[in-house]
Write a protein that holds these residues in place. Structure first.
Motif, PDB file in Angstrom:
ATOM      1  N   THR A 131       1.018  -1.223   0.075  1.00  0.00           N
ATOM      2  CA  THR A 131       0.014  -0.114   0.005  1.00  0.00           C
ATOM      3  C   THR A 131       0.841   1.187   0.079  1.00  0.00           C
ATOM      4  OG1 THR A 131      -0.224   0.121   2.271  1.00  0.00           O
ATOM      5  CG2 THR A 131      -1.814  -1.268   1.402  1.00  0.00           C
ATOM      6  N   PHE A 132       0.159   2.402  -0.094  1.00  0.00           N
ATOM      7  CA  PHE A 132       1.189   3.556   0.074  1.00  0.00           C
ATOM      8  C   PHE A 132       0.710   4.607   0.956  1.00  0.00           C
ATOM      9  CE2 PHE A 132      -1.544   4.045  -3.956  1.00  0.00           C
ATOM     10  CZ  PHE A 132      -2.051   5.207  -3.867  1.00  0.00           C
ATOM     11  N   LEU A 133      -0.495   4.289   1.640  1.00  0.00           N
ATOM     12  CA  LEU A 133      -0.911   5.166   2.804  1.00  0.00           C
ATOM     13  C   LEU A 133      -1.300   4.413   4.016  1.00  0.00           C
ATOM     14  CD1 LEU A 133      -3.251   7.661   0.710  1.00  0.00           C
ATOM     15  CD2 LEU A 133      -1.108   8.259   1.361  1.00  0.00           C
ATOM     16  N   PRO A 134      -1.230   5.190   5.305  1.00  0.00           N
ATOM     17  CA  PRO A 134      -1.376   4.602   6.325  1.00  0.00           C
ATOM     18  C   PRO A 134      -2.952   4.004   6.204  1.00  0.00           C
ATOM     19  CG  PRO A 134      -0.129   6.350   6.874  1.00  0.00           C
ATOM     20  CD  PRO A 134      -0.578   6.427   5.300  1.00  0.00           C
ATOM     21  N   ALA A 135      -3.173   2.891   6.828  1.00  0.00           N
ATOM     22  CA  ALA A 135      -4.517   2.359   7.087  1.00  0.00           C
ATOM     23  C   ALA A 135      -4.635   1.148   7.756  1.00  0.00           C
ATOM     24  CB  ALA A 135      -4.961   1.934   5.506  1.00  0.00           C
ATOM     25  N   PRO A 136      -6.060   0.897   8.252  1.00  0.00           N
ATOM     26  CA  PRO A 136      -5.963  -0.091   9.410  1.00  0.00           C
ATOM     27  C   PRO A 136      -5.642  -1.534   8.707  1.00  0.00           C
ATOM     28  CG  PRO A 136      -8.036   1.327   9.278  1.00  0.00           C
ATOM     29  CD  PRO A 136      -7.175   1.679   8.113  1.00  0.00           C
ATOM     30  N   SER A 137      -5.676  -1.771   7.524  1.00  0.00           N
ATOM     31  CA  SER A 137      -5.450  -2.810   6.854  1.00  0.00           C
ATOM     32  C   SER A 137      -4.911  -2.706   5.296  1.00  0.00           C
ATOM     33  CB  SER A 137      -6.228  -4.059   7.002  1.00  0.00           C
ATOM     34  OG  SER A 137      -7.487  -3.677   6.287  1.00  0.00           O
ATOM     35  N   PRO A 138      -4.233  -3.373   4.824  1.00  0.00           N
ATOM     36  CA  PRO A 138      -4.393  -3.084   3.020  1.00  0.00           C
ATOM     37  C   PRO A 138      -5.622  -3.331   2.520  1.00  0.00           C
ATOM     38  CG  PRO A 138      -2.489  -4.668   3.920  1.00  0.00           C
ATOM     39  CD  PRO A 138      -3.460  -4.555   5.248  1.00  0.00           C
ATOM     40  N   LEU A 139      -6.608  -4.224   3.094  1.00  0.00           N
ATOM     41  CA  LEU A 139      -7.744  -4.005   2.427  1.00  0.00           C
ATOM     42  C   LEU A 139      -8.493  -2.810   2.619  1.00  0.00           C
ATOM     43  CD1 LEU A 139     -10.101  -5.542   1.155  1.00  0.00           C
ATOM     44  CD2 LEU A 139     -10.691  -6.385   3.573  1.00  0.00           C
ATOM     45  N   ALA A 140      -8.301  -2.297   3.732  1.00  0.00           N
ATOM     46  CA  ALA A 140      -9.146  -1.088   3.811  1.00  0.00           C
ATOM     47  C   ALA A 140      -8.353   0.044   2.996  1.00  0.00           C
ATOM     48  CB  ALA A 140      -9.070  -0.679   5.620  1.00  0.00           C
ATOM     49  N   PHE A 141      -7.379   0.007   2.957  1.00  0.00           N
ATOM     50  CA  PHE A 141      -6.533   1.036   2.102  1.00  0.00           C
ATOM     51  C   PHE A 141      -6.968   0.895   0.804  1.00  0.00           C
ATOM     52  CE2 PHE A 141      -3.453   1.384  -1.388  1.00  0.00           C
ATOM     53  CZ  PHE A 141      -3.245   2.851  -1.125  1.00  0.00           C
ATOM     54  N   TRP A 142      -7.087  -0.338   0.025  1.00  0.00           N
ATOM     55  CA  TRP A 142      -7.402  -0.641  -1.244  1.00  0.00           C
ATOM     56  C   TRP A 142      -8.759  -0.297  -1.448  1.00  0.00           C
ATOM     57  CZ3 TRP A 142      -4.106   0.347  -4.974  1.00  0.00           C
ATOM     58  CH2 TRP A 142      -2.843  -0.103  -4.736  1.00  0.00           C
ATOM     59  N   ALA A 143      -9.662  -0.626  -0.651  1.00  0.00           N
ATOM     60  CA  ALA A 143     -11.146  -0.307  -0.817  1.00  0.00           C
ATOM     61  C   ALA A 143     -11.297   1.210  -0.604  1.00  0.00           C
ATOM     62  CB  ALA A 143     -12.038  -0.994   0.234  1.00  0.00           C
ATOM     63  N   ARG A 144     -10.818   1.849   0.274  1.00  0.00           N
ATOM     64  CA  ARG A 144     -11.113   3.248   0.356  1.00  0.00           C
ATOM     65  C   ARG A 144     -10.335   3.961  -0.953  1.00  0.00           C
ATOM     66  NH1 ARG A 144      -8.249   7.486   4.359  1.00  0.00           N
ATOM     67  NH2 ARG A 144      -9.947   8.834   4.789  1.00  0.00           N
ATOM     68  N   ARG A 145      -9.319   3.471  -1.424  1.00  0.00           N
ATOM     69  CA  ARG A 145      -8.437   4.410  -2.488  1.00  0.00           C
ATOM     70  C   ARG A 145      -9.330   4.050  -3.819  1.00  0.00           C
ATOM     71  NH1 ARG A 145      -6.871   6.937  -5.720  1.00  0.00           N
ATOM     72  NH2 ARG A 145      -8.064   8.482  -4.334  1.00  0.00           N
ATOM     73  N   GLN A 146      -9.780   3.006  -4.271  1.00  0.00           N
ATOM     74  CA  GLN A 146     -10.445   2.573  -5.306  1.00  0.00           C
ATOM     75  C   GLN A 146     -11.892   3.337  -5.375  1.00  0.00           C
ATOM     76  OE1 GLN A 146      -9.100   1.376  -7.948  1.00  0.00           O
ATOM     77  NE2 GLN A 146      -7.338   1.924  -6.890  1.00  0.00           N
ATOM     78  N   ALA A 147     -12.580   3.396  -4.202  1.00  0.00           N
ATOM     79  CA  ALA A 147     -13.815   4.227  -4.034  1.00  0.00           C
ATOM     80  C   ALA A 147     -13.428   5.650  -4.459  1.00  0.00           C
ATOM     81  CB  ALA A 147     -14.297   3.998  -2.679  1.00  0.00           C
ATOM     82  N   HIS A 148     -12.500   6.444  -4.089  1.00  0.00           N
ATOM     83  CA  HIS A 148     -12.433   7.599  -4.279  1.00  0.00           C
ATOM     84  C   HIS A 148     -11.801   7.668  -5.782  1.00  0.00           C
ATOM     85  CE1 HIS A 148     -13.642   9.144  -0.740  1.00  0.00           C
ATOM     86  NE2 HIS A 148     -13.003   8.420   0.011  1.00  0.00           N
ATOM     87  N   GLU A 149     -11.050   6.797  -6.272  1.00  0.00           N
ATOM     88  CA  GLU A 149     -10.414   6.866  -7.568  1.00  0.00           C
ATOM     89  C   GLU A 149     -11.749   6.680  -8.574  1.00  0.00           C
ATOM     90  OE1 GLU A 149      -7.471   6.496 -10.802  1.00  0.00           O
ATOM     91  OE2 GLU A 149      -7.352   7.017  -8.721  1.00  0.00           O
TER      92      GLU A 149
END
Length: 247
Positions: free
Chosen positions: A103-121
């Motif tokens: 991942t490339f930003l702090p997050a509770p988990s990699p899954l949480a990071f990618w779900a959030r990042r792709q939601a906004h993307e």
């Protein structure tokens, strides 16, 4: 916002994006991204979806560049996008919360990071696709918009690669006026990466404010800032230097 909500946004927004792309036509210009036609938007977003999917599905722990853009066009390009979007949603849904990947930003988990990042993307690019139709852009929930403002200010622009720099220390205030409780952020600009704090923690040289959804899209340079007070040069600095590019 929790992971399941972000995954639902990815699913919903991807369907809206491809629907708008089909309605506008792949050769239509994208007003919010003047250098692009709709086909460029579909290729880019579809590539990012596959890029994100690969990190989770293959448990990649190191950065890799995204794949090349396909030479597909017409119905084949739209089908390619749909396939990649469906694979992303399926992968997000099926990835365990404790799965490890890059991942490339702090997050509770990699899954949480990618779900959030792709939601906004996907949401930002959905608005791009709808802008090509010339129709009213589908609404963005205020809570989700606040989440996106936080990801952008506290995450994306906290990195060394942010180009939003000032020769002398300046302070930009960001204020969402319609969130469940009014939300503000203080962005300290200097020769280093911006440092953002929640709340009005310092006197501001400039404030940009408005409804959360409009402010979210303005910070992503998709709309003008709803309201600007103080030194307009700071708002202009943001618009000139805040573009995000893939690593």
């Amino acid at each position: 916002m929790d992971v399941s909500r972000h995954i639902q946004v990815v699913s919903d927004e991807g369907l809206l994006l491809v629907r708008a792309a089909e309605a506008a036509g792949l050769g239509a210009k994208v007003p919010t991204c003047p250098d692009w036609e709709v086909r460029d938007l579909v290729r880019h977003t579809g590539m990012v979806h596959r890029w994100a999917t690969a990190f989770m599905a293959e448990r990649r722990t190191e950065f890799r560049l995204g794949g090349g853009l396909p030479e597909l066009d017409g119905a084949e390009l739209l089908d390619w996008f749909r396939e990649g979007h469906a694979a992303l949603v399926d992968t997000l849904t099926g990835t365990p919360p404790d799965a490890e990947c890059w991942t490339f930003l702090p997050a509770p988990s990699p899954l949480a990071f990618w779900a959030r990042r792709q939601a906004h993307e996907t949401t930002v690019h959905r608005t791009d696709a709808e802008s090509a139709c010339g129709d009213t852009v589908s609404p963005i929930d205020a809570e989700f918009a606040v989440d996106g403002i936080e990801e952008l200010l506290l995450g994306m622009h906290s990195r060394e690669k942010s180009r939003v720099r000032a020769e002398e220390p300046r302070v930009l205030r960001v204020r969402a006026t319609d969130a469940p409780a009014e939300r503000t952020w203080t962005v300290r600009l200097s020769e280093g990466p911006p440092v953002t704090e929640r709340g009005a923690t310092a006197a501001a040289d400039c404030e940009v404010s408005g409804q959360a959804a409009r402010l979210y899209l303005a910070l992503w340079n998709r709309l003008p800032f709803p309201e600007v007070s103080g030194d307009p040069a700071l708002a202009a600095l943001w618009r000139e230097r805040s573009a995000i590019v893939m690593r």
